[in-house]
Scaffold this motif. Sequence first.
Motif, PDB file in Angstrom:
ATOM      1  N   PHE A 116       0.836  -1.194   0.000  1.00  0.00           N
ATOM      2  CA  PHE A 116       0.000   0.000   0.000  1.00  0.00           C
ATOM      3  C   PHE A 116       0.874   1.249   0.000  1.00  0.00           C
ATOM      4  O   PHE A 116       1.642   1.490   0.934  1.00  0.00           O
ATOM      5  N   GLY A 117       0.762   2.040  -1.066  1.00  0.00           N
ATOM      6  CA  GLY A 117       1.578   3.237  -1.209  1.00  0.00           C
ATOM      7  C   GLY A 117       0.738   4.497  -1.129  1.00  0.00           C
ATOM      8  O   GLY A 117      -0.357   4.570  -1.704  1.00  0.00           O
ATOM      9  N   GLU A 118       1.251   5.487  -0.435  1.00  0.00           N
ATOM     10  CA  GLU A 118       0.598   6.797  -0.329  1.00  0.00           C
ATOM     11  C   GLU A 118       0.696   7.521  -1.675  1.00  0.00           C
ATOM     12  O   GLU A 118       1.793   7.666  -2.222  1.00  0.00           O
ATOM     13  N   VAL A 119      -0.430   7.977  -2.185  1.00  0.00           N
ATOM     14  CA  VAL A 119      -0.454   8.660  -3.478  1.00  0.00           C
ATOM     15  C   VAL A 119      -1.353   9.889  -3.399  1.00  0.00           C
ATOM     16  O   VAL A 119      -2.040  10.111  -2.407  1.00  0.00           O
ATOM     17  N   PHE A 120      -1.327  10.668  -4.473  1.00  0.00           N
ATOM     18  CA  PHE A 120      -2.268  11.765  -4.656  1.00  0.00           C
ATOM     19  C   PHE A 120      -3.221  11.345  -5.774  1.00  0.00           C
ATOM     20  O   PHE A 120      -2.782  10.886  -6.827  1.00  0.00           O
ATOM     21  N   THR A 121      -4.493  11.515  -5.562  1.00  0.00           N
ATOM     22  CA  THR A 121      -5.493  10.814  -6.369  1.00  0.00           C
ATOM     23  C   THR A 121      -5.516  11.174  -7.846  1.00  0.00           C
ATOM     24  O   THR A 121      -6.048  10.407  -8.648  1.00  0.00           O
ATOM     25  N   THR A 122      -4.985  12.326  -8.232  1.00  0.00           N
ATOM     26  CA  THR A 122      -5.006  12.689  -9.648  1.00  0.00           C
ATOM     27  C   THR A 122      -3.634  12.595 -10.298  1.00  0.00           C
ATOM     28  O   THR A 122      -3.461  13.063 -11.427  1.00  0.00           O
ATOM     29  N   ASP A 123      -2.670  12.013  -9.618  1.00  0.00           N
ATOM     30  CA  ASP A 123      -1.323  11.909 -10.172  1.00  0.00           C
ATOM     31  C   ASP A 123      -1.306  10.971 -11.381  1.00  0.00           C
ATOM     32  O   ASP A 123      -1.876   9.875 -11.343  1.00  0.00           O
ATOM     33  N   GLY A 124      -0.644  11.383 -12.442  1.00  0.00           N
ATOM     34  CA  GLY A 124      -0.601  10.603 -13.673  1.00  0.00           C
ATOM     35  C   GLY A 124       0.104   9.280 -13.541  1.00  0.00           C
ATOM     36  O   GLY A 124      -0.116   8.365 -14.341  1.00  0.00           O
ATOM     37  N   ARG A 125       0.960   9.136 -12.518  1.00  0.00           N
ATOM     38  CA  ARG A 125       1.676   7.885 -12.333  1.00  0.00           C
ATOM     39  C   ARG A 125       0.764   6.750 -11.881  1.00  0.00           C
ATOM     40  O   ARG A 125       1.091   5.576 -12.042  1.00  0.00           O
ATOM     41  N   ILE A 126      -0.384   7.077 -11.332  1.00  0.00           N
ATOM     42  CA  ILE A 126      -1.340   6.033 -10.955  1.00  0.00           C
ATOM     43  C   ILE A 126      -1.739   5.239 -12.189  1.00  0.00           C
ATOM     44  O   ILE A 126      -1.753   4.004 -12.188  1.00  0.00           O
ATOM     45  N   LYS A 127      -2.011   5.963 -13.261  1.00  0.00           N
ATOM     46  CA  LYS A 127      -2.416   5.305 -14.502  1.00  0.00           C
ATOM     47  C   LYS A 127      -1.233   4.646 -15.195  1.00  0.00           C
ATOM     48  O   LYS A 127      -1.314   3.494 -15.639  1.00  0.00           O
ATOM     49  N   SER A 128      -0.124   5.357 -15.282  1.00  0.00           N
ATOM     50  CA  SER A 128       1.002   4.838 -16.059  1.00  0.00           C
ATOM     51  C   SER A 128       1.619   3.599 -15.412  1.00  0.00           C
ATOM     52  O   SER A 128       2.154   2.736 -16.115  1.00  0.00           O
ATOM     53  N   LEU A 129       1.544   3.490 -14.084  1.00  0.00           N
ATOM     54  CA  LEU A 129       2.117   2.339 -13.392  1.00  0.00           C
ATOM     55  C   LEU A 129       1.091   1.246 -13.102  1.00  0.00           C
ATOM     56  O   LEU A 129       1.446   0.191 -12.573  1.00  0.00           O
ATOM     57  N   GLY A 130      -0.155   1.488 -13.445  1.00  0.00           N
ATOM     58  CA  GLY A 130      -1.178   0.479 -13.225  1.00  0.00           C
ATOM     59  C   GLY A 130      -1.514   0.265 -11.764  1.00  0.00           C
ATOM     60  O   GLY A 130      -1.689  -0.871 -11.308  1.00  0.00           O
ATOM     61  N   LEU A 131      -1.617   1.359 -11.005  1.00  0.00           N
ATOM     62  CA  LEU A 131      -1.980   1.269  -9.593  1.00  0.00           C
ATOM     63  C   LEU A 131      -3.494   1.437  -9.433  1.00  0.00           C
ATOM     64  O   LEU A 131      -4.154   2.056 -10.268  1.00  0.00           O
ATOM     65  N   GLN A 132      -4.021   0.906  -8.359  1.00  0.00           N
ATOM     66  CA  GLN A 132      -5.450   1.008  -8.079  1.00  0.00           C
ATOM     67  C   GLN A 132      -5.647   1.716  -6.748  1.00  0.00           C
ATOM     68  O   GLN A 132      -5.128   1.283  -5.717  1.00  0.00           O
ATOM     69  N   VAL A 133      -6.395   2.817  -6.765  1.00  0.00           N
ATOM     70  CA  VAL A 133      -6.633   3.600  -5.558  1.00  0.00           C
ATOM     71  C   VAL A 133      -7.702   2.918  -4.709  1.00  0.00           C
ATOM     72  O   VAL A 133      -8.756   2.521  -5.212  1.00  0.00           O
ATOM     73  N   LEU A 134      -7.437   2.802  -3.414  1.00  0.00           N
ATOM     74  CA  LEU A 134      -8.405   2.218  -2.495  1.00  0.00           C
ATOM     75  C   LEU A 134      -9.401   3.277  -2.026  1.00  0.00           C
ATOM     76  O   LEU A 134      -9.036   4.431  -1.788  1.00  0.00           O
ATOM     77  N   GLU A 135     -10.626   2.878  -1.874  1.00  0.00           N
ATOM     78  CA  GLU A 135     -11.671   3.790  -1.428  1.00  0.00           C
ATOM     79  C   GLU A 135     -11.461   4.168   0.033  1.00  0.00           C
ATOM     80  O   GLU A 135     -11.230   3.309   0.893  1.00  0.00           O
ATOM     81  N   ASP A 136     -11.535   5.451   0.311  1.00  0.00           N
ATOM     82  CA  ASP A 136     -11.474   5.960   1.688  1.00  0.00           C
ATOM     83  C   ASP A 136     -12.879   5.846   2.276  1.00  0.00           C
ATOM     84  O   ASP A 136     -13.597   6.833   2.444  1.00  0.00           O
ATOM     85  N   ASP A 137     -13.304   4.617   2.597  1.00  0.00           N
ATOM     86  CA  ASP A 137     -14.707   4.360   2.909  1.00  0.00           C
ATOM     87  C   ASP A 137     -15.146   4.866   4.280  1.00  0.00           C
ATOM     88  O   ASP A 137     -16.342   4.897   4.577  1.00  0.00           O
ATOM     89  N   ARG A 138     -14.207   5.287   5.121  1.00  0.00           N
ATOM     90  CA  ARG A 138     -14.587   5.903   6.396  1.00  0.00           C
ATOM     91  C   ARG A 138     -14.374   7.409   6.400  1.00  0.00           C
ATOM     92  O   ARG A 138     -14.485   8.062   7.442  1.00  0.00           O
ATOM     93  N   GLY A 139     -14.070   7.966   5.246  1.00  0.00           N
ATOM     94  CA  GLY A 139     -13.998   9.417   5.085  1.00  0.00           C
ATOM     95  C   GLY A 139     -12.959  10.100   5.946  1.00  0.00           C
ATOM     96  O   GLY A 139     -13.241  11.113   6.588  1.00  0.00           O
ATOM     97  N   PHE A 140     -11.722   9.600   5.932  1.00  0.00           N
ATOM     98  CA  PHE A 140     -10.667  10.226   6.727  1.00  0.00           C
ATOM     99  C   PHE A 140     -10.070  11.445   6.043  1.00  0.00           C
ATOM    100  O   PHE A 140      -9.866  12.490   6.670  1.00  0.00           O
ATOM    101  N   PHE A 141      -9.761  11.335   4.761  1.00  0.00           N
ATOM    102  CA  PHE A 141      -9.014  12.399   4.084  1.00  0.00           C
ATOM    103  C   PHE A 141      -9.911  13.582   3.734  1.00  0.00           C
ATOM    104  O   PHE A 141     -11.035  13.407   3.267  1.00  0.00           O
ATOM    105  N   PRO A 142      -9.413  14.810   3.937  1.00  0.00           N
ATOM    106  CA  PRO A 142     -10.197  15.999   3.596  1.00  0.00           C
ATOM    107  C   PRO A 142     -10.454  16.073   2.095  1.00  0.00           C
ATOM    108  O   PRO A 142      -9.726  15.486   1.290  1.00  0.00           O
ATOM    109  N   ALA A 143     -11.490  16.811   1.733  1.00  0.00           N
ATOM    110  CA  ALA A 143     -11.803  17.013   0.320  1.00  0.00           C
ATOM    111  C   ALA A 143     -10.901  18.103  -0.251  1.00  0.00           C
ATOM    112  O   ALA A 143     -10.744  19.173   0.343  1.00  0.00           O
ATOM    113  N   TYR A 144     -10.308  17.816  -1.398  1.00  0.00           N
ATOM    114  CA  TYR A 144      -9.495  18.782  -2.132  1.00  0.00           C
ATOM    115  C   TYR A 144     -10.031  18.913  -3.559  1.00  0.00           C
ATOM    116  O   TYR A 144      -9.295  18.823  -4.523  1.00  0.00           O
ATOM    117  N   ASN A 145     -11.350  19.141  -3.661  1.00  0.00           N
ATOM    118  CA  ASN A 145     -11.919  19.360  -4.993  1.00  0.00           C
ATOM    119  C   ASN A 145     -11.455  20.695  -5.536  1.00  0.00           C
ATOM    120  O   ASN A 145     -11.322  21.676  -4.797  1.00  0.00           O
TER     121      ASN A 145
END
Length: 340
Positions: free
Chosen positions: A248-277
């Motif tokens: 499990f690696g810490e990432v930023f959700t819109t980083d292009g390396r997520i796609k290029s490296l074939g990583l899958q973001v896990l759902e923050d299902d308990r809503g810990f991380f603040p919204a950065y829309n």
Amino acid sequence: MTRTRTPGRRARRLLAAVVLAGATTSLLAGCGLQPAAAFVPAAAPGTIKHIDGLPKDAKLTVTSKNFTEQLVLGKISVLAASAAGFDVTDETNVPGSVAVRQLMTSHDADMTYEYTGTAWLTFMGHKQGIPDKTKQWQAVKDEDAGNGLTWLQPAPMNNTYAFAVRKEAVKDLDGITKLSQIADLPADQRTFCVESEFNSRPDGFKPMLAKYGLTLGGSGDGAIPKSNVDILDTGTVYTATDRGTCNFGEVFTTDGRIKSLGLQVLEDDRGFFPAYNVAPVLSSATLKKYPQLQDVYDQISPKLTDAVLQELNRQVDVEGREPADVAFDWMVKEGFITKP
């Protein structure tokens, strides 16, 4: 028409504030750094129409920070305003969040794309973010109205912290898709790669683990041995996760390396991380003078998803394309603008 220039005298005077800003704005710097080209392709109207009755001398100054995602969003802003008929001063690529913020609050710039979490935590000084995206945006919008700034509708994209897993490991990890499922794994599979800042932040790694019933060190069902955690330099977490250094690696959700490296973001299902829309932010006086600008940017925001920004960021950071060209091609593809 678009006029481009390097950051003006006021922006240069603000560079001293960048050092101070560095510690508080490093979250979004995870998207990479690229210099912005002065050139922006000419744009003709598409679904963004030339505003009827707009004075020929109508001017708009657009600003942005100097990391990849902000450069792309800044060029999108410039192209949209140009297609609408404004004489645009392109003052994107300003070093640091504080400098951009002061350009906006002093009204030396008219428009930028800003993140709700950055405004709430860094600019407004609140100690905790609001995980609910709509509530966070509304709180920021209400407070910033007193600064003469208007927040338009936010985009779906939420550039916040997350944890990702390499896709080929998902099956071995019981098909994991949510952060809460980490607690169900054997202790030896609960391995993490994090950057040093996130590891030490009061709203970072340890509080996140606690939210999900996990504890760093100690013993018990939710224990994570300290040897299971690799603390790495910023940017190396992605490749380490891809190579299997950790699950499990810490990432930023819109980083292009997520796609290029074939990583899958896990759902923050308990809503810990603040919204950065991200949302378009305009000088209220400018918006009052040109209310049609809301229609211009409200067309664009719904299309700015995490997946879209991952791809646009990837084209800059991985393929080495210019942010202006990436923004132009996407705007043409979506029909917002056309080639002259």
